[in-house]
Design an enzyme around this catalytic site. Structure first.
Site: not given
Ligand code: INI
Length: 159
Positions: A23, A91, A93, A118
């Site tokens: 991501f 996001t 969340h 981290f």
């Molecule tokens: N994952 C990230 O690493 N960065 C983000 O900004 C992000 N957003 O924006 O939602 C994000 N979402 C995906 C999350 O980490 C999980 O992969 C997903 O919810 C499936 O479990």
């Protein structure tokens, strides 16, 4: 009195695992490049045939702790580096993902005794994330240094 501190000189002997989130891979790919550049310049074999370095890709930062846990508890690595980018603008969340990955990584480190670095950027905007992943500086390099320091420090400590 004993004084313990890590160093950067025995890097080629360390077994290192890196967990990278796909991501925001525009950011995490740059963090990985900076991290590998640091490790390579300190003697770690970062080639595709390296027996000292493994890389695991996960969908997003939320998945990082689970995979870091598996790798850290395998007994194969002296240090695990996690790389991710959670951007508030992307996001609703944000706080949930950040809380899970930060608490999760800390828990893995404590429960396994293996240092887990981290390297998850938490920023308000993509611009801020990119500034920390190469436009201004590349924190991937710092995460590499911290991994070398912690890997060597843990080998020095009693117990
Ligand atoms: N994952 C990230 O690493 N960065 C983000 O900004 C992000 N957003 O924006 O939602 C994000 N979402 C995906 C999350 O980490 C999980 O992969 C997903 O919810 C499936 O479990």
């Amino acid at each position: 009195m004993a004084s313990f501190e890590g160093n950067y000189t025995g890097a080629s002997g360390l077994q290192i695992a890196i967990v990278v989130a796909r991501f925001n891979d525009l950011v995490t790919g740059k963090l990985l490049s900076g991290c590998l550049d640091c490790l390579g310049r300190h003697g770690v074999d970062t080639s595709a045939t390296s027996t000292h370095l493994d890389i695991a890709w996960v969908p997003g930062s939320f998945e990082i702790p689970l995979v870091a846990q598996r790798l850290a508890s395998s007994g194969r690595y002296q240090v695990v580096i996690t790389l991710g980018a959670v951007i508030r603008g992307d996001t609703p969340h944000f706080d949930v993902v950040v809380a899970e990955v930060s608490k999760g990584v800390a828990a893995v480190s404590r429960s396994t005794g293996v240092p887990v670095i981290f390297g998850v950027l938490t920023t308000d905007t993509m611009q801020q994330a990119l500034e920390r992943a190469g436009i201004k500086s590349n924190l991937g390099w710092n995460y590499g240094m911290q991994a070398l320091e912690m890997g060597s420090l843990m080998a020095e400590l009693p117990g």
